[in-house]
Design a protein around this motif. Structure first.
Motif, PDB file in Angstrom:
ATOM      1  N   UNK A 582       0.798  -0.564  -0.026  1.00  0.00           N
ATOM      2  CA  UNK A 582       0.145   0.270   0.506  1.00  0.00           C
ATOM      3  C   UNK A 582       0.406   0.976  -0.368  1.00  0.00           C
ATOM      4  N   UNK A 587      -2.512   5.295  -0.339  1.00  0.00           N
ATOM      5  CA  UNK A 587      -3.406   4.145   0.445  1.00  0.00           C
ATOM      6  C   UNK A 587      -3.647   2.997  -1.373  1.00  0.00           C
ATOM      7  N   UNK A 636      10.072  -2.118  10.732  1.00  0.00           N
ATOM      8  CA  UNK A 636       8.724  -2.792  11.233  1.00  0.00           C
ATOM      9  C   UNK A 636       8.320  -2.250  10.017  1.00  0.00           C
ATOM     10  N   UNK A 637       7.244  -3.294   9.704  1.00  0.00           N
ATOM     11  CA  UNK A 637       6.013  -3.260   8.248  1.00  0.00           C
ATOM     12  C   UNK A 637       5.338  -1.875   8.876  1.00  0.00           C
ATOM     13  N   UNK A 638       4.670  -0.910   8.257  1.00  0.00           N
ATOM     14  CA  UNK A 638       3.615  -0.088   7.951  1.00  0.00           C
ATOM     15  C   UNK A 638       2.569  -0.466   7.488  1.00  0.00           C
ATOM     16  N   UNK A 639       2.824  -1.115   6.330  1.00  0.00           N
ATOM     17  CA  UNK A 639       1.359  -1.391   4.879  1.00  0.00           C
ATOM     18  C   UNK A 639       0.610  -2.560   5.376  1.00  0.00           C
ATOM     19  N   UNK A 640       0.656  -3.164   6.431  1.00  0.00           N
ATOM     20  CA  UNK A 640       0.339  -4.683   6.952  1.00  0.00           C
ATOM     21  C   UNK A 640       0.847  -5.325   6.239  1.00  0.00           C
ATOM     22  N   UNK A 641       1.537  -6.251   5.086  1.00  0.00           N
ATOM     23  CA  UNK A 641       1.928  -6.785   4.298  1.00  0.00           C
ATOM     24  C   UNK A 641       3.058  -8.043   5.256  1.00  0.00           C
ATOM     25  N   UNK A 642       3.053  -7.411   6.349  1.00  0.00           N
ATOM     26  CA  UNK A 642       4.033  -8.125   7.459  1.00  0.00           C
ATOM     27  C   UNK A 642       5.267  -8.236   7.043  1.00  0.00           C
TER      28      UNK A 642
END
Lengths: 711, 194
Positions: A582, A587, A636-642
Motif C-alpha cells: 500500500x 493508500x 517495522x512493517x507499516x502497510x500491513x503486508x508483514x
C-alpha cells in the motif's frame, strides 16, 4: 605452543616485540586461533572464514565492553532492542548479527564455554567486559559440527589470557552520562602455579533521548565482573586449571504508567538484577607426542529478576524471574594417528535447567553429544577437514551436523578455502514451554510445542473450551531444531609483507524456522496457537577486507560486506503475484515485485569500516581513527503486508567516526577519546546510540620481569 | 468494566461521504449497471462487550442496533471482529469471500464460495485474516490486497476494501472506539458485475 607464546608476547605488554612493526604484522598473520578447529591453528592456515581481534587493537580502540569492539568488525552488526532495560539500550540487550543471521544464531563462548542467559533470543554482549581478554576469535558460517546448537551464523570465542609474567594493571575511565569503567588485574606466576585475578566495575547514569515519552531511554545501571583463574602444572604433560567468573548488574528502573481503572499516571520503580556465575575446572593431559586429552566441567547459572512496584501504594506492579542453569561435562581427545592425520574426538553430557515464573514449573532438558573431526594434510598444499556431530536431547528432535572444509595453498602467498557445513539452533524456551492466554486482548492462547497435544485439545473440546480443532493440530509434534546449510568460499592473499587481502563469498540456507500457527479456536472464537517448523530463509553475500602496514607507525585495516537476505516463502508468494503493498499517503494498493522487497528486517545491504591505528613506541604516543558505515535497514512493517518494502519502513544508514589518542608516561597511560564524533542519533531505531561520547581514561601497569620474558 | 455505561451506548457512527456516486455505465453487453460507490468512515466500538456497528450497502449507512436481528444489515464490526448477516449472526443470506487482489481490478463477484457465520465461534471472517496487529503501536493495519466480496443479506453483491483503521482520539488508558475507513462498490441491479 610456540606460536601461542609468541602471539602472547606480541600482543600483550612487552615493549621489545613492538619495536619492529613488520614483525608485529607477521605475528598477526601467524596468530593462533582455537575456535576454527577446536585445536590451536595458525590463523593463516584455517579453512573457514575466521577473524581475530587482539588485545592491542582493543586497547587502541578504547573498547571496554564486548559490543564496543565487535561493532567495528567487518560484517558484524550489533542489534539493539527498542526500549530501556539494558545498558546500551534495548530491552533484550545488544546481540550480534553474523553473515546476516540474527543474534539468536550466534554462539558466544568464553574460553570455549557457552555463555547462557538469552533474553528474547539475545545474549546481551554488553554484559561482557574486555578489560582482561587476550583476544576475540570470530568464526563465520555454521560450526555446529564442533559446537552444536546456536553455531549457525558463527561463533565468537572470548579468550581470557594467561599472562606468563607478574603484572599488575589498573585503569579508570570516565565519560559522558557519568559513565565509569574501572579495572584491576593481577597476574602472578611462580614455578608450577599461575594466578590471575581480574575485577571490573562499570556504570552509567543512563540517558533519555526522547523527553516527550515517559521514562528513560536507558535507565541508570552499574555492574561488577570478577574473574579468578588458578592454574597448576605438576608436570610438563599435565595441566590443571580452575576458573570462576561472576557478573552482577543492578539497573534502577523508573517510569510512569497509567492506571487502568482511574486513568491516573502513577510512577513505578524498582530494580532489574542480573547475575551470572560460572565455574570451570579443566584437566588436560598430554599422553604422548601424538595424544592429548582434556576433561572440562562447566557450571553456569544466569539469573534475571525484575521487581517493580507502584510508588503511590507500594503495591507490586510487575515481577519477572528467570533462571537458567547449565551443567556440563565434556571430554576432547586429540590424536595424531598418522603423520598427516589429526583426529579430534569428543563428547559430553549436559543438563539445561530452567526455573522461571514465565512458564509453568521447572523445565529440564538433558543433552548428550558426540563429535568427531579429522584433519588430513594430503601434502604441503592441500588440507581436508571433515567433521560430524550428533546432538541428542529430551526437549526437541535430535540432530546430526556434518561439515567439510578444504584449504588449498596455491602459492606461498595465496590460499583458497571452501567449506560446506550445517548449523542448528535449539528451539527457544518460549517455543517449547510457553503457556499463555491473553484474556485482555481477545483471549487468544499460545502453547509451546511441548505444552499441548492433539489429545489435550480433544479433551478441551469435550469440555466445551475449544470450539474447533484445525487441520494444523494434526502436525503437533516435537519441534525440529532450526537448521542451516552454509557455504563459504574465500581467498587469502598476502601481497607482500605489508599488505594482505582476503575475501569470502557466503550463502546460508535456513530451514525449519519456527513460527506459530493457529491450531484451534476457543469457545469465544479466539485463536489457539502453537509453534511449528514453518519458515525458510536465506542470507548470501560477499565480504572483503585488507590489512596494510604503510609505515612503521601506521597500520590500516578495512572491510566491506554486501548482503542479501530474504524469507523464501515471501519470495515464492511474490513470484506467484500474491503479495500486495500500500502506497504511503494515497493508500493505493499495488502488486509487489521482487525488487520492492527489502529482505529480512534489521539487515543492511552494505557495511564498511576503515580503521587507522598509530603507534610511536619511542615517544609513547598511540591512537586510532575509525570509520564505521552501515547502510539503511528494515525496521517495522507499516502497510500491513508483514514485510519490509516501503521507504518509511527503513531506518536511515549512518556513519560513525571514532577517535582515540594515548600518551604513555613511564608506567602510566592516559587516553582521551571521542566516540561518535558526528553525534549521529536515531531515537527510534538506535536507542543504544546516545550521540557523541567523549571520555578520558588513565591506566597504570607494573610489570615484574621474569625469565619467561626472554623466550 | 462498566456495564451500565455500555448498555447506554448507542453506536455513534460518523459518516464521511468523501465520495458518493450512483453511477450508470454500460457493460460489454450494453446492459445498464447501477452501482453505489463510496468511501465511508465507520465508528466501531473497541470494547468486546459493546454492541456491533452494523452496515447496509444498499442504504449506504449504519443500521440501528435494534435491527440487529433483522435482515437490514450486511455486516457488523466490533473491535476487529466481523459479523456477516447469516446463520449464527442474523436471518439474512449474506456471505463473504476475502479475496486477494486489487480493488479496481475485481470486476465481478464469484457466483459461489461465500462463507457464512457458521456458529458464533466459527465466523466467516476469521480473526487476523485481514489485518496485522502492531504490538508496539497497538495499531490494526489492514493487509494490502485483501478485498471483501459480499453477497448482501438480500442477495446483491458488493466489493469492499478497508483502507485504514485509526483510534478515535482518547484520553486515559483505554480507547473507546476505532474509526474504520473503507471503500465499497455495491451493485444495485442484482448482477455480479461491479
Amino acid at each position: 605452543m610456540k606460536y601461542f607464546f609468541l602471539l602472547f608476547i606480541g600482543a600483550f605488554f612487552t615493549k621489545t616485540a613492538f619495536s619492529q612493526m613488520d614483525s608485529v604484522f607477521a605475528k598477526q598473520m601467524d596468530a593462533v586461533i582455537v575456535t576454527a578447529t577446536r585445536t590451536e591453528r595458525k590463523l593463516s592456515n584455517v579453512a573457514v572464514p575466521a577473524q581475530l581481534i587482539n588485545n592491542k587493537i582493543i586497547q587502541q580502540s578504547g573498547s571496554v565492553r564486548l559490543t564496543d569492539i565487535l561493532q567495528e568488525q567487518t560484517g558484524l552488526f550489533i542489534t539493539g532492542g527498542s526500549s530501556s532495560g539494558s545498558p546500551g539500550g534495548g530491552i533484550f540487550g545488544n546481540g550480534i548479527q553474523i553473515q546476516g543471521l540474527a543474534p539468536d544464531y550466534t554462539l558466544v563462548l568464553i574460553d570455549g564455554e557457552p555463555v547462557i542467559g538469552r533474553q528474547g533470543g539475545v545474549i546481551d554482549l554488553s554484559r561482557i567486559t574486555v578489560g582482561n581478554i587476550k583476544q576475540i576469535e570470530i568464526v563465520k558460517g555454521p560450526s555446529s559440527s564442533l559446537y552444536g546448537s546456536e553455531a549457525m551464523g558463527g561463533v565468537i570465542n572470548i579468550i581470557i589470557g594467561q599472562p606468563q609474567k607478574n603484572v599488575l594493571t589498573t585503569s579508570f575511565r570516565y565519560g559522558r552520562f557519568n559513565e565509569t569503567d574501572a579495572n584491576l588485574s593481577l597476574a602472578l606466576n611462580k614455578k608450577k602455579w599461575g594466578l590471575q585475578f581480574f575485577g571490573n566495575r562499570n556504570g552509567s547514569q543512563g540517558y533519555d533521548l526522547d523527553k516527550t515519552t515517559p521514562g528513560n531511554t536507558v535507565d541508570p545501571y552499574h555492574n561488577y565482573t570478577s574473574q579468578v583463574k588458578i592454574s597448576y602444572k605438576p608436570s610438563v604433560k599435565t595441566q590443571l586449571s580452575f576458573s570462576t567468573r561472576y557478573f552482577q548488574q543492578v539497573q534502577q528502573n523508573f517510569y510512569p504508567v497509567s492506571d487502568l481503572n482511574s486513568s491516573a499516571i502513577i510512577p513505578v520503580s524498582g530494580n532489574s538484577i542480573t547475575k551470572d556465575i560460572s565455574i570451570t575446572p579443566v584437566l588436560s593431559q598430554q599422553f604422548s607426542k601424538s595424544l592429548r586429552s582434556t576433561v572440562k566441567f562447566y557450571f553456569n547459572r544466569y539469573q534475571f529478576r525484575q521487581e517493580l512496584s507502584k510508588q503511590d501504594d507500594h503495591s507490586l506492579y510487575y515481577y519477572d524471574f528467570f533462571q537458567q542453569s547449565l551443567i556440563r561435562a565434556e571430554n576432547q581427545t586429540d590424536w595424531k594417528w598418522q603423520k598427516n592425520n589429526n583426529l579430534s574426538i569428543g563428547g559430553g553430557i549436559a543438563a539445561d535447567i530452567l526455573n522461571t515464573n514465565r512458564y509453568d514449573g521447572k523445565k529440564r532438558d538433558e543433552i548428550r553429544y558426540l563429535f568427531l573431526q579429522n584433519e588430513w594434510k594430503t601434502n604441503e598444499r592441500l588440507i581436508f577437514i571433515g567433521g560430524i556431530r550428533y546432538d541428542d536431547n529430551t526437549a526437541y528432535q535430535s540432530k546430526i551436523s556434518p561439515k567439510l572444509a578444504v584449504s588449498y595453498k596455491a602459492t606461498e602467498r595465496l590460499r583458497v578455502n571452501v567449506s560446506y557445513g550445517s548449523g542448528f539452533k535449539a528451539p527457544d524456551f518460549r517455543q517449547l514451554y510457553l503457556n499463555f492466554s491473553n484474556d485482555a486482548a481477545g483471549g487468544y492462547m499460545i502453547y509451546g510445542a511441548n505444552e499441548i497435544t492433539l489429545s489435550e485439545l480433544l479433551k478441551q473440546q469435550q469440555q466445551g473450551l475449544i470450539s474447533a480443532i484445525l487441520q494444523k493440530a494434526n502436525q503437533l509434534a516435537l519441534l525440529k531444531p532450526e537448521s542451516s546449510k552454509g557455504f563459504n568460499a574465500g581467498i587469502q592473499y598476502r601481497v607482500n609483507n605489508r599488505l594482505s587481502i582476503s575475501s569470502n563469498l557466503f550463502r546460508n540456507d535456513i530451514d525449519n524456522l519456527i513460527q506459530y500457527d493457529i491450531i484451534a479456536y476457543r469457545g469465544n472464537n479466539a485463536p489457539v496457537y502453537s509453534y511449528f517448523n514453518i519458515d525458510k530463509a536465506f542470507t548470501e553475500g560477499a565480504e572483503a577486507s585488507f590489512q596494510y602496514l604503510f609505515s612503521k607507525k601506521f597500520f590500516l585495516q578495512g572491510g566491506y560486506q554486501f548482503l542479501i537476505t530474504a524469507d523464501k516463502n515471501v519470495l515464492k508468494q511474490i513470484k506467484a503475484g500474491e503479495v500486495y503493498a500500500r502506497e504511503a499517503g494515497t493508500n493505493r494498493v499495488y502488486k509487489m515485485n521482487r525488487w520492492d522487497y527489502a529482505g529480512l528486517p534489521n539487515r543492511s545491504a552494505h557495511m564498511a569500516n576503515l580503521k587507522l591505528f598509530y603507534e610511536d613506541e619511542k615517544r609513547g604516543w598511540s591512537g586510532s581513527f575509525r570509520i564505521i558505515y552501515r547502510s539503511r535497514w528494515g525496521t517495522t512493517d507499516q502497510d500491513g503486508n508483514g514485510i519490509i518494502n516501503r521507504r518509511d519502513e527503513l531506518a536511515k544508514g549512518f556513519l560513525s567516526l571514532n577517535v582515540t589518542l594515548s600518551k604513555k608516561i613511564k608506567d602510566f597511560k592516559i587516553q582521551a577519546a571521542i566516540e561518535n564524533l558526528l553525534n549521529y542519533k536515531d531515537v527510534i531505531n538506535l536507542p543504544g546510540q546516545p550521540g557523541i561520547q567523549p571520555y578520558i581514561s588513565i591506566s597504570y601497569s607494573f610489570t615484574k620481569k621474569n625469565k619467561l620474558h626472554k623466550l | 468494566m462498566k456495564k451500565k455505561f455500555i448498555s447506554m451506548v448507542m453506536i455513534t457512527s460518523v459518516f464521511c461521504g468523501i465520495l458518493f456516486f450512483v453511477s450508470c455505465k454500460k457493460d460489454q453487453n450494453g446492459k445498464t449497471i447501477t452501482v453505489i460507490s463510496d468511501t465511508v468512515k465507520l465508528n466501531v466500538n473497541f470494547s468486546a462487550n459493546s454492541p456491533y456497528a452494523f452496515f447496509s450497502f444498499k442504504n449506504n449507512g449504519i443500521v440501528n442496533n435494534v435491527d440487529s436481528a433483522t435482515g437490514k444489515w450486511d455486516f457488523g464490526i466490533r473491535l476487529a471482529t466481523f459479523l456477516v448477516n447469516s446463520n449464527a449472526s442474523g436471518p439474512g443470506n449474506a456471505g463473504v469471500i476475502l479475496q486477494n487482489g486489487i480493488f479496481d481490478q475485481i470486476i465481478s463477484a464469484p457466483a459461489t464460495g461465500y462463507a457464512y457465520d457458521t456458529t458464533s465461534s466459527r465466523l466467516a471472517i476469521s480473526d487476523g485474516s485481514w489485518y496485522n496487529y502492531d504490538m508496539s503501536t497497538h495499531s490494526f493495519i489492514p493487509k494490502p490486497g485483501k478485498v471483501f466480496i459480499f453477497r448482501t443479506a438480500d442477495n446483491h453483491y458488493a466489493k469492499m476494501e478497508i483502507m485504514k483503521v485509526e483510534y478515535e482520539p482518547f484520553t486515559g488508558p483505554v480507547p473507546r472506539a476505532l474509526d474504520y475507513t473503507f471503500r465499497f462498490v455495491y451493485q444495485a441491479n442484482g448482477s455480479t458485475d461491479f
